[in-house]
Design an enzyme around this catalytic site. Structure first.
Site, mmCIF file in Angstrom:
data_model
loop_
_atom_site.group_PDB
_atom_site.id
_atom_site.type_symbol
_atom_site.label_atom_id
_atom_site.label_comp_id
_atom_site.label_asym_id
_atom_site.label_seq_id
_atom_site.Cartn_x
_atom_site.Cartn_y
_atom_site.Cartn_z
ATOM 1 C CG HIS A 72 -2.012 -1.007 1.172
ATOM 2 N ND1 HIS A 72 -3.030 -1.073 2.103
ATOM 3 C CD2 HIS A 72 -2.254 -1.991 0.264
ATOM 4 C CE1 HIS A 72 -3.855 -2.060 1.779
ATOM 5 N NE2 HIS A 72 -3.405 -2.634 0.680
ATOM 6 C CB CYS B 73 -1.797 1.578 6.220
ATOM 7 S SG CYS B 73 -1.406 0.771 4.653
ATOM 8 C CD GLU C 115 -1.842 4.118 3.297
ATOM 9 O OE1 GLU C 115 -1.525 3.462 2.278
ATOM 10 O OE2 GLU C 115 -2.999 4.167 3.740
ATOM 11 C CB CYS D 241 -6.425 -0.525 5.249
ATOM 12 S SG CYS D 241 -4.713 -1.085 5.155
#
Ligand code: ZN
EC number: 3.5.4.33
Length: 167
Positions: free
Chosen positions: A57, A90, A59, A87
């Site tokens: 992801h 993260c 992040e 999410c």
């Protein structure tokens, strides 16, 4: 604000430009930039499909790069800008990395872990609390995602239909 670099909008635009790179790679467009003392120390865009990596992801990518730059797994006194509410994974990584502040654009009602579905970052049992600022360039950040999914639906529809007959 006189110094544009101190402006949350400025860094969110940077994160939006990174989200666009994800889009160009066929990934859901989310971008993240990690900032310390008004300097970029990490950049990331969503790329789990291309990397065959469910943890890739935006992040996580930005936090990993920040760790390399600082040569430290603690990313204290940093601010992470993300176009979309993070999410659970993260948000958990943000707690582990000890970032000071999270700034995000649009909320993710279905999977957001910074207040929507749950609030990992302010959970009373957590040993580190991350300050949250939300809604920076919210409309642009939300539009990036809705435009992406709209285009994808149209492409799928066109595929199903097949080529138009010539006559
Ligand atoms: Zn995530």
């Amino acid at each position: 604000m006189s110094n544009p670099e101190l402006n949350h909008d400025y860094w969110m635009r940077h994160a939006l430009a990174l989200a666009k790179r994800a889009w160009e790679e066929g990934e859901v467009p989310v971008g993240a930039v990690l900032v310390r003392n008004n300097e970029v120390i990490g950049e990331g865009w969503n790329r789990p499909i291309g990397r065959h990596d469910p943890t890739a992801h935006a992040e996580i990518m930005a936090l990993r790069q920040g760790g390399m730059v600082l040569q430290n797994y603690r990313l204290i006194e940093t601010t992470l800008y993300v176009t979309l509410e993070p999410c659970v994974m993260c948000a958990g990584a943000m707690v582990h990395s000890r970032i000071g502040q999270l700034v995000f654009g649009a909320r993710d009602a279905k999977t957001g872990a910074a207040g929507s579905l749950m609030d990992v970052l302010h959970h009373p049992g957590m040993n580190h609390r991350v300050e949250i600022i939300e809604g920076v360039l919210r409309d642009e950040c939300a539009a990036m995602l809705s435009d992406f999914f709209r285009q994808r639906r149209l492409e799928k529809k066109a595929q199903k239909k097949g080529p138009e007959p010539l006559i």
